[in-house]
Design a protein around this motif. Structure first.
Motif, PDB file in Angstrom:
ATOM      1  N   THR A   1      -8.080  16.933  68.059  1.00 17.55           N
ATOM      2  CA  THR A   1      -9.118  16.401  68.946  1.00 17.55           C
ATOM      3  C   THR A   1      -8.986  16.976  70.354  1.00 17.55           C
ATOM      4  OG1 THR A   1      -8.849  14.347  67.674  1.00 17.55           O
ATOM      5  CG2 THR A   1     -10.405  14.295  69.478  1.00 17.55           C
ATOM      6  N   VAL A   2      -8.998  18.299  70.416  1.00 15.54           N
ATOM      7  CA  VAL A   2      -8.915  19.023  71.686  1.00 15.54           C
ATOM      8  C   VAL A   2      -9.974  20.124  71.677  1.00 15.54           C
ATOM      9  CG1 VAL A   2      -6.447  18.562  72.028  1.00 15.54           C
ATOM     10  CG2 VAL A   2      -7.162  20.631  70.786  1.00 15.54           C
ATOM     11  N   SER A   3     -10.108  20.812  72.796  1.00 13.68           N
ATOM     12  CA  SER A   3     -11.045  21.930  72.856  1.00 13.68           C
ATOM     13  C   SER A   3     -10.471  23.141  72.117  1.00 13.68           C
ATOM     14  CB  SER A   3     -11.326  22.307  74.312  1.00 13.68           C
ATOM     15  OG  SER A   3     -10.172  22.876  74.894  1.00 13.68           O
ATOM     16  N   ILE A   4     -11.345  24.059  71.768  1.00 17.18           N
ATOM     17  CA  ILE A   4     -10.897  25.293  71.124  1.00 17.18           C
ATOM     18  C   ILE A   4      -9.983  26.071  72.069  1.00 17.18           C
ATOM     19  CG2 ILE A   4     -11.689  27.551  70.275  1.00 17.18           C
ATOM     20  CD1 ILE A   4     -14.036  26.085  68.960  1.00 17.18           C
ATOM     21  N   ALA A   5     -10.277  26.038  73.372  1.00  9.69           N
ATOM     22  CA  ALA A   5      -9.437  26.731  74.349  1.00  9.69           C
ATOM     23  C   ALA A   5      -8.006  26.189  74.333  1.00  9.69           C
ATOM     24  CB  ALA A   5     -10.031  26.611  75.747  1.00  9.69           C
ATOM     25  N   THR A   6      -7.861  24.884  74.183  1.00 12.27           N
ATOM     26  CA  THR A   6      -6.522  24.276  74.109  1.00 12.27           C
ATOM     27  C   THR A   6      -5.811  24.722  72.829  1.00 12.27           C
ATOM     28  OG1 THR A   6      -7.243  22.372  75.415  1.00 12.27           O
ATOM     29  CG2 THR A   6      -5.255  22.073  74.070  1.00 12.27           C
ATOM     30  N   ALA A   7      -6.533  24.769  71.736  1.00  8.77           N
ATOM     31  CA  ALA A   7      -5.952  25.229  70.467  1.00  8.77           C
ATOM     32  C   ALA A   7      -5.511  26.687  70.586  1.00  8.77           C
ATOM     33  CB  ALA A   7      -6.955  25.057  69.332  1.00  8.77           C
ATOM     34  N   GLN A   8      -6.341  27.509  71.217  1.00  7.91           N
ATOM     35  CA  GLN A   8      -5.988  28.921  71.406  1.00  7.91           C
ATOM     36  C   GLN A   8      -4.732  29.051  72.256  1.00  7.91           C
ATOM     37  OE1 GLN A   8      -9.798  30.114  73.049  1.00  7.91           O
ATOM     38  NE2 GLN A   8     -10.243  31.345  71.243  1.00  7.91           N
TER      39      GLN A   8
ATOM     40  N   GLN B   1     -10.453  24.599  63.487  1.00  7.12           N
ATOM     41  CA  GLN B   1      -9.810  23.574  62.654  1.00  7.12           C
ATOM     42  C   GLN B   1      -8.714  22.853  63.436  1.00  7.12           C
ATOM     43  OE1 GLN B   1      -8.729  26.237  59.469  1.00  7.12           O
ATOM     44  NE2 GLN B   1     -10.295  25.387  58.098  1.00  7.12           N
ATOM     45  N   LEU B   2      -7.922  23.606  64.208  1.00  7.91           N
ATOM     46  CA  LEU B   2      -6.879  22.986  65.026  1.00  7.91           C
ATOM     47  C   LEU B   2      -7.495  22.076  66.082  1.00  7.91           C
ATOM     48  CD1 LEU B   2      -4.450  26.000  65.539  1.00  7.91           C
ATOM     49  CD2 LEU B   2      -4.012  23.946  64.185  1.00  7.91           C
ATOM     50  N   ALA B   3      -8.592  22.529  66.691  1.00  6.77           N
ATOM     51  CA  ALA B   3      -9.271  21.724  67.707  1.00  6.77           C
ATOM     52  C   ALA B   3      -9.726  20.389  67.108  1.00  6.77           C
ATOM     53  CB  ALA B   3     -10.447  22.491  68.288  1.00  6.77           C
ATOM     54  N   ALA B   4     -10.278  20.438  65.907  1.00  3.72           N
ATOM     55  CA  ALA B   4     -10.725  19.212  65.240  1.00  3.72           C
ATOM     56  C   ALA B   4      -9.532  18.342  64.835  1.00  3.72           C
ATOM     57  CB  ALA B   4     -11.561  19.557  64.022  1.00  3.72           C
TER      58      ALA B   4
END
Length: 70
Positions: A36-43, A30-33
């Motif tokens: 508008t970043v990758s899941i790795a960036t959100a993590q 949800q944060l990635a969306a």
């Protein structure tokens, strides 16, 4: 947007009460969306918040905002 900018934005949302203590923050996907970043960036952003003591994880449940006394 960098992981640091995302971490700062989430920390600001915690400070204003948008994410109150004990509330669950959005999932990595949800944060990635949202940002508008990758899941790795959100993590990575969430890892920064964890290191700063703003959030904590509960395996299988998600990531939650720490209370003032936590």
């Amino acid at each position: 947007m960098t992981y640091r900018q995302i971490a700062d934005d989430i920390a600001a949302r915690v400070a204003t009460g948008e994410y109150p203590p004990a509330s669950k923050i959005p999932s990595y996907s949800q944060l990635a969306a949202l940002y508008t970043v990758s899941i790795a960036t959100a993590q990575r952003a969430v890892m920064v918040l964890h290191a700063k003591g703003i959030v904590y994880g509960e395996p299988g449940r998600g990531v939650f905002v720490k209370g003032h006394d936590s």
